[in-house]
Enzyme design. Structure first.
Site, PDB file in Angstrom:
ATOM      1  N   LYS A 228       0.837  -1.093   0.106  1.00  0.00           N
ATOM      2  CA  LYS A 228      -0.104   0.270   0.176  1.00  0.00           C
ATOM      3  C   LYS A 228       1.041   1.187   0.182  1.00  0.00           C
ATOM      4  O   LYS A 228       2.062   1.441   0.109  1.00  0.00           O
ATOM      5  CB  LYS A 228      -0.974  -0.009   1.007  1.00  0.00           C
ATOM      6  N   ARG A 262      -4.012  -9.994   4.836  1.00  0.00           N
ATOM      7  CA  ARG A 262      -4.281  -9.948   3.415  1.00  0.00           C
ATOM      8  C   ARG A 262      -3.028  -9.496   2.619  1.00  0.00           C
ATOM      9  O   ARG A 262      -2.851  -8.189   2.562  1.00  0.00           O
ATOM     10  CB  ARG A 262      -5.456  -9.040   3.444  1.00  0.00           C
TER      11      ARG A 262
HETATM   12  C1  7PJ Z   1      -8.499  -4.054   1.963  1.00  0.00           C
HETATM   13  C2  7PJ Z   1      -9.534  -4.857   1.356  1.00  0.00           C
HETATM   14  C3  7PJ Z   1      -7.930  -4.179   3.247  1.00  0.00           C
HETATM   15  C4  7PJ Z   1      -9.661  -5.708   3.723  1.00  0.00           C
HETATM   16  C5  7PJ Z   1      -8.445  -3.753  -0.276  1.00  0.00           C
HETATM   17  C6  7PJ Z   1      -5.566  -2.803  -1.631  1.00  0.00           C
HETATM   18  C7  7PJ Z   1      -6.872  -2.424  -1.777  1.00  0.00           C
HETATM   19  N1  7PJ Z   1     -10.023  -5.575   2.160  1.00  0.00           N
HETATM   20  N2  7PJ Z   1      -9.480  -4.696   0.096  1.00  0.00           N
HETATM   21  N3  7PJ Z   1      -8.817  -4.950   4.087  1.00  0.00           N
HETATM   22  N4  7PJ Z   1      -7.795  -3.599   0.645  1.00  0.00           N
HETATM   23  N5  7PJ Z   1     -10.705  -6.054   4.366  1.00  0.00           N
HETATM   24  O1  7PJ Z   1      -5.330  -3.982  -1.559  1.00  0.00           O
HETATM   25  O2  7PJ Z   1      -4.478  -2.108  -1.989  1.00  0.00           O
HETATM   26  O3  7PJ Z   1      -7.067  -3.466   3.821  1.00  0.00           O
HETATM   27  S1  7PJ Z   1      -8.358  -3.321  -1.718  1.00  0.00           S
END
Ligand code: 7PJ
Length: 283
Positions: A228, A262
Site C-alpha cells: 500500500k 491480507r
Molecule cells: C483491503 C481490502 C483491506 C480488507 C482492499 C488494496 C486495496 N479488504 N480490500 N482490508 N484493501 N478487508 O489491496 O490495496 O485493507 S483493496
C-alpha cells in the site's frame, strides 16, 4: 499494549479457519486491468492458477475481488461485478481446498457467491449498502467489517480525525451493533482498521502503532497493508518495490496480535509468520 484475545476456529461455510495461529489471505484481483484480457475462460483459468499458487505457498484464504477500490476507481454495476467474480469463485470451490473470501459490498454478489461456495464476505463498506446487512445475514457466512469513510472515489480528499484510533474503534463497534440487530452474531465477525482507506500517512502509521487497542472489541483482526501507499510514502518506492516494507509491517502486525494478513506476496509472508511462530514457541 492490550493482549490479543485468543480464538479457536471460525466457521467459514463448509470449512473452518484456525484462528489459534496467524493466517495468510492471498489477494486475487479479477478486475479487468489485473488480468490479461484473453477472454472469459482465459481469465478464469489465470485466476485459478494464481489461487492454486497462493494455496501452495501457504494461504488459507483467497480473497476474490471484482471491484477496484483504489482511490478514483470506476464504479462497476452489480451485474458486471458478478460476471467477474462468480466464475472464479465457482472454479476455486470446485478445484481447490481453500476458504474463499469475496471482497464485495454488493448484496446480490454476496447472495450468489454464498451459493457458489464462498466462505467469508469481506466488505470494505462494512455492510452499509442497502440490503447488505440482510444479504450477509442470510448467507450464514462470517463477515469482515472494515473501517472506511465515504466512498473510494473521494475518501482521500483530506480525511480528518480528532483521534483516528478512537474513531475507527467506535465505527467498528457501531457496525458490530448494526450486525447484531440484523441477526449476524458477533461470533461471525472479523474486524479491520482499513489501512489506506480515508486516511493520511500519519493516520495509517498511528493506527498501525496502536492497533492492539482494537482487541478490546473482542474479535479477530484482519490487517491489509500489502504494497500500500503508506509503504510507498515512507520508503519512496513504487508499488513493485514494496515487498520488504510489506513484510516488515506483516511481522509487526502479527506481533501486535493480528489474526489474518491480507497480502499479495503469500510465500514471503508465510515465511515471516513461521519464523515468528518458531520464536514464540521457544522456551
Ligand atoms: C483491503 C481490502 C483491506 C480488507 C482492499 C488494496 C486495496 N479488504 N480490500 N482490508 N484493501 N478487508 O489491496 O490495496 O485493507 S483493496
Amino acid at each position: 499494549m492490550s493482549v490479543a484475545p485468543t480464538f479457536d476456529r471460525l466457521p467459514c461455510g463448509s470449512r473452518f479457519l484456525d484462528l489459534s495461529r496467524p493466517q495468510v489471505m492471498g489477494i486475487l484481483n479479477v478486475t479487468p486491468d489485473s488480468f490479461s484480457d484473453g477472454g472469459r475462460f482465459a481469465r478464469r483459468d489465470a485466476a485459478l492458477r494464481h489461487a492454486q499458487a497462493m494455496l501452495a505457498a501457504g494461504a488459507s484464504l483467497i480473497d476474490v475481488g471484482g471491484e477496484s477500490t483504489r482511490p478514483g476507481a470506476r464504479v462497476v454495476s452489480a451485474l458486471e461485478e458478478l460476471e467477474r467474480v462468480a466464475p472464479v469463485v465457482e472454479a476455486i470451490a470446485a478445484e481447490l481446498d481453500v476458504i474463499i473470501s469475496v471482497d464485495t459490498s454488493t448484496p446480490a454478489v454476496m447472495r450468489e457467491v454464498a451459493r457458489l461456495g464462498a466462505g467469508l464476505i469481506n466488505d470494505v463498506r462494512s455492510l452499509q449498502r442497502d440490503g447488505a446487512l440482510d444479504a450477509a445475514a442470510d448467507s450464514g457466512l462470517p463477515v469482515c467489517l472494515m473501517h472506511m469513510r465515504g466512498e473510494p472515489t473521494t475518501m482521500q480528499d483530506s480525511p480528518q480525525y480528532a483521534d483516528v484510533l478512537v474513531e475507527v474503534r467506535d465505527f467498528l463497534a457501531e457496525r458490530m451493533a448494526a450486525c447484531a440487530a440484523a441477526g449476524i452474531a458477533s461470533e461471525r465477525i472479523v474486524l479491520d482498521p482499513g489501512f489506506g482507506f480515508a486516511k493520511t500517512l500519519e493516520h495509517n502509521l498511528a493506527l498501525f502503532k496502536h492497533m492492539d487497542a482494537l482487541h478490546a472489541l473482542g474479535r479477530p483482526l484482519l490487517v491489509g497493508v500489502s504494497r500500500k501507499s503508506m509503504i510507498g510514502k515512507v520508503l519512496g518506492h513504487e508499488v513493485g518495490e514494496r515487498l520488504y516494507g510489506s513484510l516488515a509491517l506483516a511481522a509487526l502486525a502479527v506481533t501486535k496480535g493480528a489474526h489474518i494478513l491480507r497480502v499479495h506476496d503469500v510465500a514471503e509472508t508465510v515465511d515471516v509468520v513461521r519464523m515468528l511462530a518458531a520464536v514464540a514457541a521457544a522456551e
